[in-house]
Design a protein around this motif. Structure first.
Motif, PDB file in Angstrom:
ATOM      1  N   THR A 135      -9.341  57.601  24.173  1.00 16.41           N
ATOM      2  CA  THR A 135     -10.213  58.252  23.187  1.00 16.41           C
ATOM      3  C   THR A 135      -9.453  58.978  22.082  1.00 16.41           C
ATOM      4  OG1 THR A 135     -11.932  58.551  24.867  1.00 16.41           O
ATOM      5  CG2 THR A 135     -12.102  59.887  22.866  1.00 16.41           C
ATOM      6  N   ASN A 136      -8.453  59.747  22.440  1.00 16.13           N
ATOM      7  CA  ASN A 136      -7.742  60.561  21.448  1.00 16.13           C
ATOM      8  C   ASN A 136      -6.427  59.945  20.969  1.00 16.13           C
ATOM      9  OD1 ASN A 136      -9.708  62.653  21.590  1.00 16.13           O
ATOM     10  ND2 ASN A 136      -8.781  63.369  23.507  1.00 16.13           N
ATOM     11  N   LYS A 137      -6.215  58.686  21.274  1.00 12.19           N
ATOM     12  CA  LYS A 137      -4.981  58.018  20.855  1.00 12.19           C
ATOM     13  C   LYS A 137      -5.082  57.580  19.383  1.00 12.19           C
ATOM     14  CE  LYS A 137      -3.006  57.724  25.035  1.00 12.19           C
ATOM     15  NZ  LYS A 137      -1.715  58.366  25.380  1.00 12.19           N
ATOM     16  N   PRO A 138      -3.985  57.627  18.632  1.00 10.69           N
ATOM     17  CA  PRO A 138      -3.982  57.092  17.263  1.00 10.69           C
ATOM     18  C   PRO A 138      -4.311  55.594  17.302  1.00 10.69           C
ATOM     19  CG  PRO A 138      -2.023  58.421  17.678  1.00 10.69           C
ATOM     20  CD  PRO A 138      -2.694  58.249  18.999  1.00 10.69           C
ATOM     21  N   SER A 139      -4.905  55.092  16.243  1.00 12.46           N
ATOM     22  CA  SER A 139      -5.368  53.702  16.219  1.00 12.46           C
ATOM     23  C   SER A 139      -4.266  52.698  16.535  1.00 12.46           C
ATOM     24  CB  SER A 139      -5.964  53.381  14.842  1.00 12.46           C
ATOM     25  OG  SER A 139      -7.113  54.139  14.607  1.00 12.46           O
ATOM     26  N   ALA A 140      -3.094  52.897  15.922  1.00 10.82           N
ATOM     27  CA  ALA A 140      -1.989  51.948  16.129  1.00 10.82           C
ATOM     28  C   ALA A 140      -1.545  51.931  17.592  1.00 10.82           C
ATOM     29  CB  ALA A 140      -0.807  52.308  15.233  1.00 10.82           C
ATOM     30  N   VAL A 141      -1.468  53.125  18.183  1.00  5.61           N
ATOM     31  CA  VAL A 141      -1.067  53.237  19.595  1.00  5.61           C
ATOM     32  C   VAL A 141      -2.146  52.635  20.490  1.00  5.61           C
ATOM     33  CG1 VAL A 141      -0.544  54.848  21.479  1.00  5.61           C
ATOM     34  CG2 VAL A 141       0.314  55.287  19.166  1.00  5.61           C
TER      35      VAL A 141
END
Length: 219
Positions: A135-141
């Motif tokens: 949920t809180n991960k950056p899009s690229a990651v």
């Protein structure tokens, strides 16, 4: 022993069609010399397996395997190019080994990743993308993690990507290529079906407390 990278193994495999472990072994023996490694594979007959895999395989056998206890059964069609090869002990042993592999692999539903329907792939992507730990991960990651999980999941569904139960350092795809090199004909898994006793039947689940309450009401 020289450290051989996964990239070197993949490049040699792409050039020769030989199995991953065979490629890694000859690269180690040749100290990373690709040309020498190719020559070593050719001498072993392993470099020609990829070319043979393009030839038509319309003969073969249907192998049936019933696991101990008669609760799991597998029916497999394994194809080769000629009826002569279909009668060879090596080919029949391979068919039985693959059928046993299917019986021992509860997640396997398809021959290869390429055979998995697009709707199944899309469903797996939706599941992985929606997991709470992302949920809180950056899009690229997030995209990278999802891609890795999807790749792993699809391989779990694929027969050719399974580690061989009798020799876990090779996959079923590698096993088939070894036999292509040994026998000299194309070999293809055409189709398979797994049967599990009670599979597909909705079993009634009895709740003891509810049964007691019903009995008391009817008194």
């Amino acid at each position: 022993m020289m450290n051989i990278s996964a990239k070197m193994v993949k490049e040699l495999r792409d050039k020769t069609g030989a199995g991953m472990m065979d490629c890694k072994k000859v690269l180690q023996e040749s100290k990373g010399d690709v040309n020498e490694a190719i020559e070593m594979l050719r001498k072993k007959g392993l470099a020609s397996a990829n070319k043979k895999s393009q030839r038509v395989a319309a003969e073969g056998i249907i192998e049936c395997y019933i696991h101990t206890g008669a609760k799991i059964g597998v029916m497999l069609e394994l194809n080769c190019e000629t009826d002569f090869v279909a009668r060879r002990t090596e080919f029949q042993t391979l068919a039985r080994d693959i059928a046993m592999q299917i019986a021992a692999s509860p997640n396997v539903e398809y021959i290869s990743v390429a055979k998995i329907p697009e709707n199944i792939v899309d469903a797996e992507k939706r599941i992985e993308t929606g997991r709470e730990d992302l949920t809180n991960k950056p899009s690229a990651v997030k995209d990278k993690i999802v891609a890795g999980r999807i790749e792993k999941r699809l391989k779990e569904l694929s027969l050719l990507d399974q580690p061989f139960i009798k020799q876990s350092e090779i996959t079923i795809e590698d096993l088939i290529k070894k036999n292509i090199a040994l026998i000299g004909e194309n070999i293809q898994v055409r189709r398979f079906e797994k049967f599990i006793v009670g599979g597909g039947i909705e079993k009634k689940s009895n709740n003891f407390a509810d049964e007691v309450a019903e009995i008391l009401q009817n008194k």
